[in-house]
Design an enzyme around this catalytic site. Sequence first.
Site, short mmCIF file in Angstrom:
data_model
loop_
_atom_site.label_atom_id
_atom_site.label_comp_id
_atom_site.label_asym_id
_atom_site.label_seq_id
_atom_site.Cartn_x
_atom_site.Cartn_y
_atom_site.Cartn_z
N ALA A 1 0.81 -1.22 0.00
CA ALA A 1 0.00 0.00 0.00
C ALA A 1 0.84 1.27 0.00
CB ALA A 1 -0.94 0.00 1.20
N ASN B 1 4.72 -11.04 4.60
CA ASN B 1 4.01 -9.99 3.86
C ASN B 1 4.99 -9.07 3.17
OD1 ASN B 1 1.98 -10.30 6.59
ND2 ASN B 1 1.12 -10.54 4.56
N ALA B 2 4.60 -8.60 1.94
CA ALA B 2 5.43 -7.69 1.13
C ALA B 2 6.78 -8.32 0.79
CB ALA B 2 5.61 -6.34 1.82
N ASP C 1 0.71 -3.34 13.05
CA ASP C 1 0.63 -2.60 11.78
C ASP C 1 -0.66 -1.79 11.75
OD1 ASP C 1 1.68 -1.79 9.34
OD2 ASP C 1 0.82 -3.45 8.21
N GLY D 1 -2.17 -2.04 5.92
CA GLY D 1 -2.14 -2.05 7.37
C GLY D 1 -3.16 -3.05 7.90
#
Length: 386
Positions: free
Chosen positions: A142, A223-224, A278, A313
């Site tokens: 994001a 994640n990411a 987050d 998030g």
Amino acid sequence: MRQLLTGARIFTGETILDGRSLLVGDGRILDIVAPGRIPPGIDRTVTLEAGDLLAPGFIDIQVNGGGGVLFNGQPTAEAALAIAAAHRPFGTTGLLPTIITDTPECHRAAAEAAVTAVAQPGSGVLGIHFEGPFISPQRVGAHDPRFVRAPDGADLDFIGGLPARMQGGRVLLTLAPECVEDAALSRLMAAGVILSVGHTMASAERVVEAFDLGVRGVTHLYNAMPGIANRQPGPAGAALADGRPWCGLIADGYHVHPLMMRAALAARPRGRMMLVTDAMPPTGTDADRFELNGRTIYRRDGRLVLADGTLAGADLDMATAVRNAGTLIGLPLEESLRMASLYPAEFLGMAGERGRIAPGWRADLVLLRPDLTVRGTWVQGEWQGA
């Protein structure tokens, strides 16, 4: 003022004690009092509910917002303090306000805000977390890709100069190690900046090289970053196989499948997994949306998402993360609590101050009901309520 907290069970950071009381004064824990003993010089006795649990206050190293405030949108000391206050009813007594990839001006303003907030006694602001902008353009999530870039000399001077100005606070920087040269990594760490791998396309080999240099963390594991494959283990595979770094885990049931959370806990040594939220502005509010860099983020069914469904998030607080660690992962309560307090304190180099209930440690405490909802907190020995 010397206060005796009595009637609740006490989790010391290692074990749960029954029948003990806690003596606090001058913002510190003075003693864990044996049954039947009354210490001299008590100014006040606070009788707690039987069945409640006193535990070390939670520490969250990745908090983008709360109480309707987004740190990127308001990079001020007042915003950092408001975010800390919004998370306190969920047991968090210390956190790092997190600024994600943005303009250099925004990052510098956030840094100045953190310096000011850290200096305020009892603020709960422990420093700052820069999540970007030195990340992979292929793994922005994001984050706004317009602001992703490699660090230059001015960046290294600016970020490297912050730890000396933080008066005991911490500076955490999430970066993609394939996008930053070894000399820059070493320079930042020598200045006292804590580095964490995240938003990355790095090979497992490059990530291990970063760990060899001294990079200490992995930001929101899985994640990411690319998934684990048999011939390309990637950053997550490197993190699971290497016992040195601390890994953050968003335990909301959406960012990571419960089976993958269990796999991570099974693979890694005890003490190297931390719960993070987050969290974004909706935490502590009933808001159903907010704006991030000109894009609307929607609150839907326990998730925060862009219009295309990209996670942006988490709709999570630390008390819920602790409960989820039990219900989704199957962890014992003691380990779930350590992942929310002791282990992040150790990651930040704050062991000896935070994360345990022991004489001499800070009186930052959370009082939990039997269902692990929060009845209230103490910050430096001062009752905050919930």
